[in-house]
Design a protein around this motif. Sequence first.
Motif, PDB file in Angstrom:
ATOM      1  N   ARG A 152       0.838  -1.206   0.000  1.00 40.80           N
ATOM      2  CA  ARG A 152       0.000   0.000   0.000  1.00 40.80           C
ATOM      3  C   ARG A 152       0.874   1.259   0.000  1.00 40.80           C
ATOM      4  N   LEU A 153       1.959   1.235   0.749  1.00 38.00           N
ATOM      5  CA  LEU A 153       2.855   2.381   0.808  1.00 38.00           C
ATOM      6  C   LEU A 153       3.626   2.539  -0.498  1.00 38.00           C
ATOM      7  N   THR A 154       4.014   1.427  -1.104  1.00 31.17           N
ATOM      8  CA  THR A 154       4.673   1.471  -2.405  1.00 31.17           C
ATOM      9  C   THR A 154       3.731   2.062  -3.443  1.00 31.17           C
ATOM     10  N   GLU A 155       2.463   1.680  -3.378  1.00 32.10           N
ATOM     11  CA  GLU A 155       1.445   2.231  -4.284  1.00 32.10           C
ATOM     12  C   GLU A 155       1.341   3.746  -4.124  1.00 32.10           C
ATOM     13  N   LEU A 156       1.317   4.216  -2.897  1.00 35.60           N
ATOM     14  CA  LEU A 156       1.245   5.659  -2.637  1.00 35.60           C
ATOM     15  C   LEU A 156       2.481   6.375  -3.187  1.00 35.60           C
ATOM     16  N   GLU A 157       3.660   5.804  -2.936  1.00 37.42           N
ATOM     17  CA  GLU A 157       4.894   6.434  -3.390  1.00 37.42           C
ATOM     18  C   GLU A 157       4.986   6.472  -4.911  1.00 37.42           C
ATOM     19  N   SER A 158       4.597   5.400  -5.558  1.00 38.69           N
ATOM     20  CA  SER A 158       4.703   5.345  -7.019  1.00 38.69           C
ATOM     21  C   SER A 158       3.684   6.249  -7.700  1.00 38.69           C
TER      22      SER A 158
END
Length: 110
Positions: free
Chosen positions: A34-40
């Motif tokens: 979920r955090l990777t999704e936000l960052e990308s």
Amino acid sequence: MKKVLLIFFLGLALFSCEDREPEPIIVPSWLKPRLTELESSGECYGCRVQRWTYNEEYFYHLYCDYWSCSNCEVYHNNGTLVEWGVTVDPVDFEANKYRPTIVWECGDEL
């Protein structure tokens, strides 16, 4: 009398100081996608995950400053989304949560 107080406070200091290691602050593996999704997405500025303790369980609160919902993404320790009023009483949670710890902020290494 001063000697008694001095001995009392010295004894109190000796017994109250413990050699504790701080608990490591880690991002749970279930939260990393979920955090990777936000960052990308490029829209994670002002986003953070804060860990709270409530009823002897950790809860993870993901929030971005630009969101209009303040408690949209609050997760149980096992990664399931909190269902307010079903799994957790929101009023009791707000009144009794404690030990806030920042686990992640936008730009932190996962």
